[in-house]
Design a protein around this motif. Structure first.
Motif, PDB file in Angstrom:
ATOM      1  N   MET A 427       0.709  -1.334   0.161  1.00 58.78           N
ATOM      2  CA  MET A 427      -0.102   0.142   0.361  1.00 58.78           C
ATOM      3  C   MET A 427       1.050   1.364  -0.251  1.00 58.78           C
ATOM      4  O   MET A 427       0.294   2.481  -0.369  1.00 58.78           O
ATOM      5  CB  MET A 427      -0.811  -0.171   1.386  1.00 58.78           C
ATOM      6  N   HIS A 428       1.523   1.564   0.510  1.00 56.33           N
ATOM      7  CA  HIS A 428       3.126   1.950   0.075  1.00 56.33           C
ATOM      8  C   HIS A 428       4.139   2.596  -0.767  1.00 56.33           C
ATOM      9  O   HIS A 428       4.960   2.672  -0.687  1.00 56.33           O
ATOM     10  CB  HIS A 428       4.402   1.850   1.426  1.00 56.33           C
ATOM     11  N   GLY A 429       4.221   1.510  -1.250  1.00 59.11           N
ATOM     12  CA  GLY A 429       4.331   1.438  -2.907  1.00 59.11           C
ATOM     13  C   GLY A 429       5.267   1.075  -3.191  1.00 59.11           C
ATOM     14  O   GLY A 429       6.947   1.375  -3.293  1.00 59.11           O
ATOM     15  N   SER A 430       5.962  -0.441  -2.061  1.00 54.08           N
ATOM     16  CA  SER A 430       7.187  -0.910  -1.642  1.00 54.08           C
ATOM     17  C   SER A 430       5.999  -2.155  -1.896  1.00 54.08           C
ATOM     18  O   SER A 430       5.171  -2.461  -1.850  1.00 54.08           O
ATOM     19  CB  SER A 430       7.714   0.157  -0.273  1.00 54.08           C
ATOM     20  N   GLN A 431       7.529  -3.424  -1.153  1.00 56.00           N
ATOM     21  CA  GLN A 431       7.410  -5.000  -1.337  1.00 56.00           C
ATOM     22  C   GLN A 431       8.480  -5.266  -0.363  1.00 56.00           C
ATOM     23  O   GLN A 431      10.031  -4.404  -0.099  1.00 56.00           O
ATOM     24  CB  GLN A 431       7.598  -5.041  -2.224  1.00 56.00           C
ATOM     25  N   LEU A 432       8.784  -6.569   0.449  1.00 57.29           N
ATOM     26  CA  LEU A 432       9.182  -6.589   1.996  1.00 57.29           C
ATOM     27  C   LEU A 432      10.386  -7.396   0.885  1.00 57.29           C
ATOM     28  O   LEU A 432       9.904  -8.285  -0.208  1.00 57.29           O
ATOM     29  CB  LEU A 432       8.472  -7.972   2.377  1.00 57.29           C
ATOM     30  N   HIS A 433      11.959  -7.398   1.193  1.00 52.23           N
ATOM     31  CA  HIS A 433      13.185  -8.204   1.036  1.00 52.23           C
ATOM     32  C   HIS A 433      13.105  -8.569   1.726  1.00 52.23           C
ATOM     33  O   HIS A 433      14.120  -8.491   2.655  1.00 52.23           O
ATOM     34  CB  HIS A 433      14.236  -6.869   0.194  1.00 52.23           C
ATOM     35  N   ILE A 434      14.275  -9.949   1.393  1.00 52.59           N
ATOM     36  CA  ILE A 434      13.846 -10.744   2.831  1.00 52.59           C
ATOM     37  C   ILE A 434      15.580 -11.762   2.436  1.00 52.59           C
ATOM     38  O   ILE A 434      15.522 -11.896   1.065  1.00 52.59           O
ATOM     39  CB  ILE A 434      13.276 -11.628   2.833  1.00 52.59           C
TER      40      ILE A 434
END
Length: 460
Positions: A427-434
């Motif tokens: 929703m904040h224009g990002s994604q999780l990088h793991i």
């Protein structure tokens, strides 16, 4: 057929042009010959009249004149005399059509293979009409045309056969790729989505094959996504059913004990405590599911937030959690302003810290880092825990997915924390990088838009 027809008509016209040219030349030469004979005869007759010769002598002069102008060619014959001396060739006599001191010609067919050119001049001398006839055999011109037409018919047939063979060859060569592509399309329609066409042949065929392969790849990717989506939904339902079944079984079991047996106060308290814990677990499960559903179907209002204030708020929120697991939190964040929904970002970071605590050994350390990355602000939560296998990293953001199910459930987890974090980041224009290494630890990061950067850096 168009090429052969055009070629045939063109050749026929050309042969007839050559024929007409030869015929016109023959007519002109015969007419000139007739004109020469007529002029000569006129001069001779005029001289004989001036000398006072009689009619019998005039006939003798005509006979002598004909012998004198005899042409040494069998195809040409000259006659001079009255109307009775003109050949009719079995047709209507042309005498009536000839005017005085004029000339006509006509083409007559004596037999099937004999064609003649007849030129007749009418000359009036001493009140007597003389007719000068020149007949030339022009059968060779007609036979030559028929011969050329016969050769041309054979040539047309040969050209048609050769063109047909060439067309068959090139048609087969040109359509071979289309036939293969049609076969590939049929196999694709039957369910084989992995088949691809060869990008060979002409430019157009190669482009068509390339576009087909792109289409087939898009369809295959879309079908794979549908299969993954269907599998994810099935796993979600199975996991959700399992997560619901376990606490409900416990609640029903302990409630049945309270209803069916006479228990002392301590046993009743234990049963009520278990029912309470399982009820709270169901409440947390439903709350997490509701949060994910709400995030997917609603937009959020974002505003400027101070990173330093956010970090202070997070420290207070996770203090009890850190004490529970005996974990220390080290924070290294620069000061900045971010554009985000404050409560959701706080929830995201707190959930990441909660997961890190559950994955870490007692007495270890968790690090929260905040840095500038281009025109974004990046948060990173790193632990020194068990780590995650490489083949599990792409799945851990799916609802109810847990790497170690027994350990997660013993700690009150249901596999929804990272799914909720992933939705907030999206929703904040990002994604999780793991990034994770088994036995070493895990680092989870995401970035947020910056609203305003402050001068100077400070460590929290």
């Amino acid at each position: 057929m168009i090429i052969i027809l055009s070629f045939g008509v063109g050749g026929f016209v050309l042969i007839n042009v050559v024929f007409n040219m030869a015929l016109d030349e023959k007519i002109n030469s015969t007419c000139e010959s007739n004109s020469f004979v007529t002029s000569s005869f006129y001069a001779m007759q005029s001289n004989s009249e001036d000398m006072g010769y009689n009619e019998r002598y005039a006939d003798y002069l005509v006979s002598s004149f004909l012998k004198g102008i005899a042409i040494d060619k069998s195809e040409t014959n000259v006659k001079i005399g009255g109307a009775e001396s003109i050949d009719n060739f079995g047709e209507k006599s042309p005498i009536a059509e000839i005017k005085e001191n004029s000339r006509i010609y006509r083409i007559v067919q004596k037999s099937e293979n004999s064609v003649f050119l007849q030129v007749i001049s009418r000359l009036k001398l001493s009140k007597k009409n003389y007719y000068i006839q020149t007949v030339t055999d022009i059968s060779d011109i007609y036979s030559s045309r028929e011969h050329m037409l016969g050769i041309y018919r054979i040539l047309i047939i040969c050209v048609a056969l050769m063109a047909s063979l060439i067309l068959v060859f090139f048609s087969h060569r040109l359509t071979r790729s289309l036939v293969k592509l049609s076969s590939i399309t049929q196999r694709m329609a039957d369910g084989d989505l992995s088949i691809r066409a060869e990008t060979k042949g002409t430019k157009e065929i190669a482009e068509l094959s390339k576009n087909y392969n792109n289409m087939a790849q898009s369809i295959e990717n879309y079908v794979d996504k549908l299969k993954e989506s269907a599998q994810s939904r099935e796993e979600f339902v199975n996991n959700f059913t399992h997560e619901m079944k376990t606490p409900l079984t416990s609640i029903i079991g302990y409630a049945d004990m309270l209803r069916s047996y006479e228990l002392d106060v301590e046993e009743k308290r234990k049963c009520a405590d278990c029912i309470y814990k399982e009820g709270k677990r169901l409440e947390a499960l439903s709350s997490s599911l509701l949060s994910i559903i709400v995030l997917k179907n609603n937009s959020v209002d974002m505003s400027d937030s101070d990173v330093k204030f956010l970090i202070d708020d997070i420290k207070d929120a996770v203090r009890f959690l850190l004490e529970k697991y005996n974990i220390s939190l080290e924070i290294d964040c620069i000061d900045a302003k971010i554009f985000a929904e404050y409560s959701l970002i706080k929830t995201l970071i707190c959930n990441l810290i909660d997961n890190a605590c559950k994955a870490s050994q007692s007495g270890s350390k968790i690090t929260l880092i905040g840095t500038l990355c281009n025109d974004r602000f990046r948060f990173t939560v790193a632990d020194m825990g068990r780590g995650i296998p490489a083949n599990e990293i792409s799945k851990i953001t799916q609802p109810f997915y847990m790497v170690d199910k027994s350990r997660a459930r013993s700690m009150g987890g249901a596999g929804l924390g990272l799914a909720l974090c992933s939705e907030i980041a999206y929703m904040h224009g990002s994604q999780l990088h793991i990034e994770s290494t088994p036995g070493v630890g895990t680092a989870v990061s995401f970035d947020i838009a910056i609203s305003q950067k402050k001068d100077g850096d400070s460590n929290a």
